[in-house]
Design an enzyme around this catalytic site. Structure first.
Site, PDB file in Angstrom:
ATOM      1  N   LYS A 160       0.894  -1.510  -0.292  1.00  0.00           N
ATOM      2  CA  LYS A 160       0.149  -0.365   0.031  1.00  0.00           C
ATOM      3  C   LYS A 160       1.255   1.108  -0.167  1.00  0.00           C
ATOM      4  O   LYS A 160       2.101   1.047   0.012  1.00  0.00           O
ATOM      5  CB  LYS A 160      -1.120  -0.127   1.392  1.00  0.00           C
ATOM      6  CG  LYS A 160      -0.382   0.285   2.375  1.00  0.00           C
ATOM      7  CD  LYS A 160      -0.769   0.143   3.973  1.00  0.00           C
ATOM      8  CE  LYS A 160      -0.329  -0.162   5.185  1.00  0.00           C
ATOM      9  NZ  LYS A 160      -1.067   0.306   6.340  1.00  0.00           N
ATOM     10  N   TYR A 205      13.866  31.915   1.845  1.00  0.00           N
ATOM     11  CA  TYR A 205      13.574  32.046   1.580  1.00  0.00           C
ATOM     12  C   TYR A 205      13.245  33.379   2.998  1.00  0.00           C
ATOM     13  O   TYR A 205      13.877  32.057   3.918  1.00  0.00           O
ATOM     14  CB  TYR A 205      12.351  31.304   1.543  1.00  0.00           C
ATOM     15  CG  TYR A 205      11.969  31.147   0.650  1.00  0.00           C
ATOM     16  CD1 TYR A 205      11.341  32.628  -0.218  1.00  0.00           C
ATOM     17  CD2 TYR A 205      12.042  30.164  -0.215  1.00  0.00           C
ATOM     18  CE1 TYR A 205      10.979  32.361  -1.510  1.00  0.00           C
ATOM     19  CE2 TYR A 205      11.593  30.181  -1.136  1.00  0.00           C
ATOM     20  CZ  TYR A 205      11.548  30.789  -2.616  1.00  0.00           C
ATOM     21  OH  TYR A 205      11.008  31.043  -3.516  1.00  0.00           O
ATOM     22  N   MET A 256      11.096  24.506  -1.780  1.00  0.00           N
ATOM     23  CA  MET A 256       9.732  23.875  -3.160  1.00  0.00           C
ATOM     24  C   MET A 256      10.799  22.500  -3.684  1.00  0.00           C
ATOM     25  O   MET A 256      10.997  21.237  -3.023  1.00  0.00           O
ATOM     26  CB  MET A 256       9.194  24.126  -3.527  1.00  0.00           C
ATOM     27  CG  MET A 256       7.812  23.376  -4.140  1.00  0.00           C
ATOM     28  SD  MET A 256       6.802  24.426  -5.653  1.00  0.00           S
ATOM     29  CE  MET A 256       5.504  24.908  -4.646  1.00  0.00           C
TER      30      MET A 256
END
Length: 818
Positions: free
Chosen positions: A486, A713, A762
């Protein structure tokens, strides 16, 4: 068969024919190529029993078997009955070895066996018909199959031998019976079953008790001391190489250049030298062993030096990657010969996600065979292995087009193939790249690969299979295994993992949702699949694709009944279900008070068949909760008995997860469920599991940062002093958690920890490499065997499950088979 029966000291039973001729030995029922003159030996181990596949092989046309259980021999097949089939295999191949009065090189040691064997093959093959071990066939089974390859045309044998426990080498020695021995080195590999390293050296030396000459390096003190104490040199000769003492070949200097290593030595009072196209220490040592061997065999150094420069790297693994147009690419393009081609095709045929199988094959160089004969044999092999398409590259294979009776295309060079072939023609197929190094098939590999960024998750399929074997050894005979695949197989890739498990005869697979099971069915997975969380819309798909739902409440049972009525299920083909009961986990499952009503309802259902009843342990890994775990097991036994007594005594029952298999072996019951431990992650770091997954990236850019400047950032990273940073193309969209920002996490370059600076972005992150000697393009490890995923989990105050399953699907998965 009559002669073989005499050799292995067995009795012929079954059909009883003694005149059948045998030329091929088979131990793996999945690798049948030709049934004519084939003998299947039913080996029995802790993991498996070859007798279980005799009926299947009989249907395929095989008629000859060696067995140790008479009940499996039907009247229509020829069987030789022995007490121990592995000993029979050893006797048969040792007898075969005695037929050949040729030089045979036997190689053992902790590391380098396969490389030395393959390089000796490259160096000696121009002059002799050489037979060698395929890949790393060096075990109690691999060695006999390797030696069986000897035929009347063989002029030299090169076989490697490995051991993992005492008394193994004595069984291998008569089979190889080497005339020349090579002891590569000694180290800690596979030492767990030996008292100390000297015992391991002594065991390995048993391979060389009857050689004429042993080639080794006395600079390894454990080897030298054990050889002296054994008095082995009283009966055999030695040819040594050394950097420290007088030897047959003295190494005076090693000079490393950019892409080359020059090695200077002294032999018979003459200064000599070679150069190899490698710069690492292991390759240098392996090359020196090959150098010593060729000098011993009488080769002129001028010829040796010329051939050493052409040594090719040895691919120790086959890689599988996602390709263009929904293809899968298997890259085994570092060498090409008939034996390795056959092994690579076996791996290709394990892949069931595509019906179409294609091979891109270069000329096979320096085979020692006539081209007509060689490519004729390859043509037969491709036909028997059900290969659909061949793309041949090279002048020699192009001249033999008539030998191939399948879809085929030929090109004189790799460049002409890349220019002229339409890559849009590759659609939904598995493609094997098998080429000699000079054909530069890496260009084809790059062209065929699905484009992805430079962060990859490598999946070691050998390690996965070894972990499966580790747990199989702990199970009682007949206990089944359900493997959890799974959540994209815990991030490792659903189909690829399911496929290798199916190939290794897993009993059951389990996924979370029906769409996962449907994907597996469409990709060719045929083993039973449990759906753990069926939802209202999924039962129609479950029924259509022969999936087996978990029923955990009366509501799910009602939904299944409705779907059965809609799909008009007949009574002689009921839907198999798995009943989940709650023994204290308090997640999904029927409560104890609901069991009586459930049993009564199920008794009258003709279109539903209860395949198993199971429950889930809440804290099997925690010794502090053992009393609770034992209570769960006791309560489950009581609940399961109600189903067996009232519905079907053959219902499977299971409760153990990975930790439970280790800690509560008395509760194995009919089946166990393997989860994340299959992937090498365990609650107990002392368990002998192998790491399966490696997440790695590269350095995209290096920058000098002045004191006071900020990084990333929100300017959250600030240089307290002049520093150097590296930018790595892995970020939170890839699964690198943002909580690892600002020094909370670290990545590894050349084994050294480099803390993350600033916020994880990201698509990338920045790490502090101040003081490290690194370059742009160097590998960066997020986690691997030496830097386990459990470390990241600790930094995040979470569990490895979450880290592994959060790795994004945009991260390319690379599957490899060693």
């Amino acid at each position: 068969m009559g002669e073989i029966a005499a050799i292995v000291e067995g009795g012929i039973i079954g059909k009883g024919r003694t005149d059948n001729v045998v030329s091929d030995l088979l131990i793996d029922s999945r690798r049948v190529t030709s049934t004519d003159q084939c003998l299947f030996i039913a080996l029995v181990s802790k993991k498996n029993d070859g007798h279980r596949y005799i009926a299947e092989l009989e249907k395929k046309g095989i008629k000859n078997f060696i067995i140790s259980d008479k009940s499996y021999c039907s009247p229509e097949i020829n069987c030789i009955y022995v007490e121990n089939t592995l000993k029979a295999l050893h006797k048969l191949t040792a007898f075969h070895r005695k037929k050949f009065d040729i030089p045979v090189i036997g190689i053992t040691g902790s590391n380098g066996k396969t490389i030395v064997k393959e390089w000796l093959y490259q160096l000696l093959n121009p002059d002799k018909k050489v037979v060698r071990s395929p890949k790393s066939f060096n075990s109690q089974v691999g060695v006999p199959l390797s030696v069986w390859q000897l035929d009347p045309e063989s002029e030299l044998g090169i076989f490697e031998a490995g051991i993992s426990e005492p008394d193994e080498m004595g069984k291998i020695q008569p089979i190889i019976n080497p005339t020349i021995g090579i002891f590569t080195n000694i180290g800690p590999a596979h030492s767990e079953n030996f008292i100390n390293i000297k015992q391991k050296v002594g065991e390995k030396l048993k391979l060389f008790t009857k050689v004429k000459t042993l080639i080794y390096c006395p600079d390894y003190p454990e080897i030298q001391e054990t050889i002296i104490k054994s008095q082995l040199l009283n009966t055999i000769e030695a040819f040594t190489w050394s950097k420290k003492q007088d030897a047959g070949l003295n190494i005076n200097q090693v000079v490393r250049e950019k892409h080359l290593t020059r090695i200077f030595g002294k032999f018979r009072m003459n200064e000599i030298a070679i150069a190899i196209p490698f710069t690492d220490d292991a390759s240098t040592e392996n090359a020196i062993l090959c150098w010593a061997t060729l000098l011993y065999l009488g080769y002129e150094n001028e010829i040796i030096a010329e051939r050493m420069l052409t040594l090719q790297p040895i691919a120790m693994r086959m890689e599988m990657k996602e390709g263009i147009n929904h293809c899968s690419i298997i890259n085994d393009s570092y060498n090409s010969d008939f034996v390795s081609l056959s092994i690579a095709i076996d791996f290709l045929n394990q892949q069931n996600q595509h019906r179409k199988k294609t091979i891109i094959l270069s000329d096979i160089l320096q085979s020692g065979q006539d081209d007509n004969e060689l490519y004729g044999e390859i043509g037969v092999l491709l036909r028997k292995k059900n290969i659909n398409k061949l793309i041949g590259i090279g002048s020699a294979i192009s001249k033999q087009q008539d030998k191939f009776e399948i879809e085929k295309y030929f090109f004189p060079t790799t460049d002409s193939f890349l220019r002229q072939y339409s890559f849009s023609a590759f659609q939904n197929e598995s493609i094997l790249l098998k080429g000699a190094r000079v054909f530069e098939f890496e260009q084809i590999s790059q062209a065929l690969q699905q484009k992805a960024h430079e962060t990859v998750l490598e999946i070691n399929l050998n390690a996965l299979v070894n972990n499966l074997g580790y747990f199989r050894k702990k199970l009682n005979p007949g206990t089944k295994i359900m493997a959890m695949v799974k959540a994209f197989s815990y991030g490792s890739g659903s189909f690829e993992i399911a496929n290798i498990l199916q190939y290794h005869r897993i009993d059951y697979l389990a996924v979370a949702y029906a769409d996962e099971g449907v994907e597996l069915r469409k990709a060719g997975i045929t083993v039973p699949i449990l759906i753990m969380n069926p939802d209202q819309q999924s039962f129609d798909s479950i029924i259509r694709h022969d999936l087996e739902p978990e029923i955990y409440s009366f509501r799910t049972l009602d939904l299944l009944e409705e779907a059965i009525q809609t799909n008009i299920i007949v009574e002689n083909k009921p839907v198999k279900v798995h009943i989940k009961v709650d023994t204290g986990m308090h997640r999904l499952g029927f409560m104890p008070g609901e069991i009586e009503a459930l049993v009564q309802r199920l008794k009258g259902m003709k279109t539903i068949f209860v395949q198993s009843v199971f429950s889930h342990l809440a804290a099997s890994e925690d010794p502090a909760e053992d009393n609770f775990t034992l209570q769960q097991i006791e309560q489950f036994n009581e609940m399961a008995a109600k189903f067996r007594n009232n519905i079907n005594p053959g219902i499977l029952v299971h409760i153990l997860n990975s930790a439970g298999i280790i800690r509560f072996p008395e509760a194995q019951m009919d089946m166990v469920r393997l989860g994340i431990s299959l992937y090498g992650i365990t609650y107990n770091e002392n368990e002998s599991l192998e790491n399966v997954s490696t997440l790695k990236s590269i350095i995209s850019q290096i920058k000098e940062i002045k004191v006071g400047e900020t990084i990333g950032y929100n300017r959250s990273g600030r240089a307290e002093k002049d520093m150097k940073i590296a930018i790595i193309p892995v970020g939170y969209a890839d699964g690198l958690n943002r909580k690892l920002s600002n020094g909370n996490g670290k990545l590894y370059i050349h084994g050294i920890a480099a803390p993350i600076v600033g916020n994880v972005c990201m698509d990338m992150c920045m790490i502090d490499i101040t003081g490290l000697k690194v370059n742009e393009g160097d590998d960066v490890i997020i986690f691997d065997k030496e830097h386990p995923i459990t470390g990241i989990a600790r930094d995040l105050e979470t569990i490895p499950y979450e880290v592994l399953t959060n790795i994004s699907r945009r991260v390319k998965r690379v599957y490899y088979h060693e």
